[in-house]
Design a protein around this motif. Structure first.
Motif, PDB file in Angstrom:
ATOM      1  N   THR A  31       0.924  -1.140  -0.013  1.00  0.00           N
ATOM      2  CA  THR A  31       0.044   0.111  -0.206  1.00  0.00           C
ATOM      3  C   THR A  31       0.705   1.324   0.024  1.00  0.00           C
ATOM      4  N   GLU A  35       0.774   3.968  -2.694  1.00  0.00           N
ATOM      5  CA  GLU A  35       0.442   5.607  -2.578  1.00  0.00           C
ATOM      6  C   GLU A  35       1.585   6.574  -2.861  1.00  0.00           C
ATOM      7  N   LYS A  38       1.021   6.966  -6.546  1.00  0.00           N
ATOM      8  CA  LYS A  38       0.143   8.123  -6.866  1.00  0.00           C
ATOM      9  C   LYS A  38       0.701   9.449  -6.825  1.00  0.00           C
ATOM     10  N   GLY A  47      -2.276  12.351  -0.847  1.00  0.00           N
ATOM     11  CA  GLY A  47      -2.388  10.946  -0.425  1.00  0.00           C
ATOM     12  C   GLY A  47      -2.315  10.931   1.275  1.00  0.00           C
TER      13      GLY A  47
END
Length: 201
Positions: A31, A35, A38, A47
């Motif tokens: 994860t 993140e 992104k 984020g």
């Protein structure tokens, strides 16, 4: 005439879309990797606090655009009881990012077991595979060479597909750009899994 205009519209206003699975044991940093991806590839995306991310229970979804390509990420929970759900997503995927916790030598055999089981699926045959040695910012962690020593036994299962082992620190963001650029190149040239088309939004 309509066909010509429709084709032009698709060319101008649609992207090639590829679905990328992010797999690996819990606490490998899947994860955090998503993140950070992104953050680096999406303008004005702030984020979540990367230091407060907890284990995924179920599924996280994210997307980024890289030129004319859209990557849709499916970040799946890595706990043992959730690994049985991974294969439900294999047939729709264009690439796999497999995360390894480079600071957890004790669980490396467990990670390799999950890796080999994943590779045993016919639904992933020929799909590009990026193996990420995460947490490279931690002192005395396993190097890419250390990881390859253990995972080399899986070479026959990997076959002729595109495969790379990449050192990364998802927390610090190092190695993210190189990882994404590599996976984009691989999915674009993999003629066995054509992209989906999505509207540019």
């Amino acid at each position: 005439m309509f066909t010509l205009l429709h084709g032009l519209w698709k060319y101008l206003f649609q992207r090639d879309e590829y679905c990328i699975l992010i797999l690996g044991l819990d606490n490998a940093g899947k994860t955090t990797f998503l993140e950070q991806t992104k953050i680096q590839f999406t303008r004005n995306y702030k984020g979540m606090n990367l230091n407060k991310i907890t284990s995924t229970v179920g599924l996280n979804v994210g997307k980024i655009d890289v030129g004319s390509v859209r990557l849709m990420f499916w970040d799946l929970g890595g706990q043992e009881e959730l690994q049985s759900l991974w294969d439900k997503y294999y047939a729709e995927s264009h690439g796999v990012i497999y995360m390894i916790d480079s600071d957890d030598r004790e669980r490396l055999p467990e990670s390799k077991l999950a890796f080999d089981k994943m590779l045993g699926s016919e639904s992933l045959e020929g799909v590009p595979l990026l193996v990420v040695g995460n947490k490279q910012d931690i002192e005395n962690c396993m190097t890419v060479a250390d990881i390859k020593d253990v995972f080399n036994e899986s070479a026959p299962r990997i076959g002729k597909r595109d495969c790379l082992v990449q050192p990364v620190s998802a927390l610090q963001g190092t190695g993210i750009n190189e990882s994404i650029e590599w996976i984009v190149q691989c999915v674009k040239r993999n003629i066995h899994r054509p992209p989906k088309r999505s509207d540019i939004t």
